[in-house]
Design a protein around this motif. Structure first.
Motif, PDB file in Angstrom:
ATOM      1  N   GLU A  44       0.881  -1.177   0.000  1.00  0.00           N
ATOM      2  CA  GLU A  44       0.000   0.000   0.000  1.00  0.00           C
ATOM      3  C   GLU A  44       0.913   1.220   0.000  1.00  0.00           C
ATOM      4  O   GLU A  44       1.707   1.389   0.918  1.00  0.00           O
ATOM      5  N   SER A  45       0.823   2.053  -1.028  1.00  0.00           N
ATOM      6  CA  SER A  45       1.744   3.179  -1.134  1.00  0.00           C
ATOM      7  C   SER A  45       0.988   4.487  -1.344  1.00  0.00           C
ATOM      8  O   SER A  45      -0.191   4.488  -1.704  1.00  0.00           O
ATOM      9  N   THR A  46       1.703   5.581  -1.134  1.00  0.00           N
ATOM     10  CA  THR A  46       1.105   6.901  -1.330  1.00  0.00           C
ATOM     11  C   THR A  46       2.214   7.903  -1.602  1.00  0.00           C
ATOM     12  O   THR A  46       3.327   7.771  -1.086  1.00  0.00           O
ATOM     13  N   GLU A  47       1.895   8.897  -2.406  1.00  0.00           N
ATOM     14  CA  GLU A  47       2.824  10.004  -2.628  1.00  0.00           C
ATOM     15  C   GLU A  47       2.505  11.093  -1.615  1.00  0.00           C
ATOM     16  O   GLU A  47       1.347  11.470  -1.444  1.00  0.00           O
ATOM     17  N   VAL A  48       3.530  11.591  -0.948  1.00  0.00           N
ATOM     18  CA  VAL A  48       3.344  12.573   0.123  1.00  0.00           C
ATOM     19  C   VAL A  48       3.798  13.943  -0.381  1.00  0.00           C
ATOM     20  O   VAL A  48       4.893  14.089  -0.916  1.00  0.00           O
ATOM     21  N   ASP A  49       2.952  14.942  -0.205  1.00  0.00           N
ATOM     22  CA  ASP A  49       3.249  16.280  -0.722  1.00  0.00           C
ATOM     23  C   ASP A  49       4.578  16.797  -0.195  1.00  0.00           C
ATOM     24  O   ASP A  49       5.407  17.303  -0.945  1.00  0.00           O
ATOM     25  N   ALA A  50       4.774  16.690   1.113  1.00  0.00           N
ATOM     26  CA  ALA A  50       6.052  17.060   1.719  1.00  0.00           C
ATOM     27  C   ALA A  50       6.285  16.136   2.908  1.00  0.00           C
ATOM     28  O   ALA A  50       5.335  15.729   3.587  1.00  0.00           O
ATOM     29  N   SER A  51       7.529  15.805   3.138  1.00  0.00           N
ATOM     30  CA  SER A  51       7.843  14.944   4.281  1.00  0.00           C
ATOM     31  C   SER A  51       9.177  15.360   4.868  1.00  0.00           C
ATOM     32  O   SER A  51      10.001  15.984   4.191  1.00  0.00           O
ATOM     33  N   ILE A  52       9.350  15.044   6.123  1.00  0.00           N
ATOM     34  CA  ILE A  52      10.606  15.309   6.820  1.00  0.00           C
ATOM     35  C   ILE A  52      11.077  13.991   7.412  1.00  0.00           C
ATOM     36  O   ILE A  52      10.322  13.321   8.123  1.00  0.00           O
ATOM     37  N   GLU A  53      12.324  13.624   7.115  1.00  0.00           N
ATOM     38  CA  GLU A  53      12.903  12.389   7.640  1.00  0.00           C
ATOM     39  C   GLU A  53      14.149  12.729   8.440  1.00  0.00           C
ATOM     40  O   GLU A  53      15.082  13.325   7.911  1.00  0.00           O
ATOM     41  N   GLY A  54      14.137  12.384   9.700  1.00  0.00           N
ATOM     42  CA  GLY A  54      15.291  12.627  10.542  1.00  0.00           C
ATOM     43  C   GLY A  54      15.431  11.540  11.586  1.00  0.00           C
ATOM     44  O   GLY A  54      14.591  10.635  11.677  1.00  0.00           O
ATOM     45  N   PRO A  55      16.470  11.607  12.397  1.00  0.00           N
ATOM     46  CA  PRO A  55      16.644  10.619  13.455  1.00  0.00           C
ATOM     47  C   PRO A  55      15.417  10.577  14.371  1.00  0.00           C
ATOM     48  O   PRO A  55      14.983  11.612  14.884  1.00  0.00           O
ATOM     49  N   ASN A  56      14.826   9.415  14.505  1.00  0.00           N
ATOM     50  CA  ASN A  56      13.699   9.178  15.409  1.00  0.00           C
ATOM     51  C   ASN A  56      12.401   9.859  14.999  1.00  0.00           C
ATOM     52  O   ASN A  56      11.443   9.860  15.773  1.00  0.00           O
ATOM     53  N   ALA A  57      12.321  10.427  13.802  1.00  0.00           N
ATOM     54  CA  ALA A  57      11.086  11.102  13.407  1.00  0.00           C
ATOM     55  C   ALA A  57      10.875  11.049  11.903  1.00  0.00           C
ATOM     56  O   ALA A  57      11.819  11.158  11.127  1.00  0.00           O
ATOM     57  N   ILE A  58       9.621  10.863  11.520  1.00  0.00           N
ATOM     58  CA  ILE A  58       9.217  11.011  10.126  1.00  0.00           C
ATOM     59  C   ILE A  58       7.879  11.737  10.112  1.00  0.00           C
ATOM     60  O   ILE A  58       6.971  11.394  10.881  1.00  0.00           O
ATOM     61  N   VAL A  59       7.788  12.764   9.295  1.00  0.00           N
ATOM     62  CA  VAL A  59       6.594  13.617   9.243  1.00  0.00           C
ATOM     63  C   VAL A  59       6.021  13.592   7.834  1.00  0.00           C
ATOM     64  O   VAL A  59       6.738  13.837   6.863  1.00  0.00           O
ATOM     65  N   PHE A  60       4.732  13.292   7.714  1.00  0.00           N
ATOM     66  CA  PHE A  60       4.023  13.414   6.446  1.00  0.00           C
ATOM     67  C   PHE A  60       3.205  14.700   6.497  1.00  0.00           C
ATOM     68  O   PHE A  60       2.460  14.933   7.464  1.00  0.00           O
ATOM     69  N   ILE A  61       3.311  15.512   5.464  1.00  0.00           N
ATOM     70  CA  ILE A  61       2.509  16.732   5.360  1.00  0.00           C
ATOM     71  C   ILE A  61       1.629  16.616   4.120  1.00  0.00           C
ATOM     72  O   ILE A  61       2.138  16.521   2.998  1.00  0.00           O
ATOM     73  N   GLU A  62       0.331  16.575   4.341  1.00  0.00           N
ATOM     74  CA  GLU A  62      -0.629  16.519   3.243  1.00  0.00           C
ATOM     75  C   GLU A  62      -1.143  17.937   3.005  1.00  0.00           C
ATOM     76  O   GLU A  62      -1.742  18.547   3.893  1.00  0.00           O
ATOM     77  N   ALA A  63      -0.879  18.465   1.824  1.00  0.00           N
ATOM     78  CA  ALA A  63      -1.204  19.859   1.520  1.00  0.00           C
ATOM     79  C   ALA A  63      -2.429  19.964   0.631  1.00  0.00           C
ATOM     80  O   ALA A  63      -2.494  19.332  -0.427  1.00  0.00           O
ATOM     81  N   LYS A  64      -3.382  20.758   1.071  1.00  0.00           N
ATOM     82  CA  LYS A  64      -4.585  21.039   0.292  1.00  0.00           C
ATOM     83  C   LYS A  64      -4.705  22.549   0.131  1.00  0.00           C
ATOM     84  O   LYS A  64      -4.305  23.308   1.013  1.00  0.00           O
ATOM     85  N   LEU A  65      -5.277  22.975  -0.997  1.00  0.00           N
ATOM     86  CA  LEU A  65      -5.553  24.397  -1.172  1.00  0.00           C
ATOM     87  C   LEU A  65      -7.037  24.560  -1.452  1.00  0.00           C
ATOM     88  O   LEU A  65      -7.819  24.830  -0.553  1.00  0.00           O
ATOM     89  N   TYR A  66      -7.458  24.347  -2.682  1.00  0.00           N
ATOM     90  CA  TYR A  66      -8.878  24.467  -3.010  1.00  0.00           C
ATOM     91  C   TYR A  66      -9.564  23.116  -3.145  1.00  0.00           C
ATOM     92  O   TYR A  66     -10.784  23.037  -3.123  1.00  0.00           O
ATOM     93  N   SER A  67      -8.789  22.056  -3.299  1.00  0.00           N
ATOM     94  CA  SER A  67      -9.382  20.734  -3.491  1.00  0.00           C
ATOM     95  C   SER A  67      -9.732  20.097  -2.148  1.00  0.00           C
ATOM     96  O   SER A  67      -9.227  20.484  -1.094  1.00  0.00           O
ATOM     97  N   THR A  68     -10.592  19.103  -2.213  1.00  0.00           N
ATOM     98  CA  THR A  68     -10.934  18.322  -1.026  1.00  0.00           C
ATOM     99  C   THR A  68     -10.056  17.079  -1.008  1.00  0.00           C
ATOM    100  O   THR A  68      -9.376  16.756  -1.982  1.00  0.00           O
ATOM    101  N   MET A  69     -10.092  16.355   0.104  1.00  0.00           N
ATOM    102  CA  MET A  69      -9.359  15.100   0.154  1.00  0.00           C
ATOM    103  C   MET A  69     -10.060  14.062  -0.705  1.00  0.00           C
ATOM    104  O   MET A  69     -11.265  14.144  -0.950  1.00  0.00           O
TER     105      MET A  69
END
Length: 199
Positions: A44-69
């Motif tokens: 199961e995969s997904t493309e993430v708008d922005a992400s941060i990968e560092g020691p002990n942490a991974i952050v997914f940022i899902e960015a929306k402007l005018y569209s809905t999920m």
């Protein structure tokens, strides 16, 4: 151009506080690598708008402007809506790398404002595909709030999600604390505040 480390850390700290209400930003976020449009996951995969990968942490940022999920659509082999998919894939990715997973939803307005577009919405309404445009953005806020804050005082929806993703021992309230909401205005202000003194 490279952003000075001090300015970058200031911007990320401000953004973290706005998303989570806490300036105690994980060091793995402050020093992590930032990726745009990276794909995560195996079966199961997904493309993430922005992400941060560092020691002990991974952050997914899902960015929306005018569209809905994107809504779930089992008929088109999409059993999960967009927020569910990001959470499922992110939890597994973090577990595979022995990191803590965080999820931030970035949208045009505060969560409460988007919820107010259809404040009395039911689960049945939110499950129906087809809400589009700005007036349909309540669906994004509905699903985010359902997982972060629960339904009728219970975090059962999030507990079910994390269990179905393969983490039956994880407490829903721990994941809920690692879900944050940002607006584009928040991001612009944070970046400007950190960049102007550095220029």
């Amino acid at each position: 151009a490279q952003v000075p480390d001090e300015a970058r850390r200031q911007a990320l700290t401000d953004i973290w506080e706005l998303a989570f209400g806490d300036r105690d930003t994980p060091e793995g976020v402050l020093s992590g690598a930032i990726h745009i449009g990276k794909r995560y996951g195996k079966d199961e995969s997904t493309e993430v708008d922005a992400s941060i990968e560092g020691p002990n942490a991974i952050v997914f940022i899902e960015a929306k402007l005018y569209s809905t999920m994107s809504a779930a659509d089992p008929g088109k082999r999409k059993p999960h809506n967009q927020i569910e998919r990001k959470l499922r894939v992110g939890l597994r990715e973090a577990a595979d790398r022995d990191r803590q997973f965080y999820f931030i939803l970035l949208d045009i307005a505060p969560l409460e404002a988007l919820r107010a577009l259809n404040s009395g919405a039911s689960l049945a309404q939110a499950t129906k595909p087809g809400a589009t445009g700005f007036l349909g953005k309540w669906t994004t806020a509905y699903w985010f709030a359902r997982y972060k804050y629960g339904s009728r005082g219970s975090l059962a929806p999030l507990q079910k999600l994390v269990a179905n993703a393969g983490f039956p021992e994880m407490r829903a309230k721990d994941m809920a604390k690692r879900m944050g909401w940002l607006t584009w205005g928040d991001v612009f202000k944070s970046v400007l505040r950190s960049a102007i003194p550095a220029s």
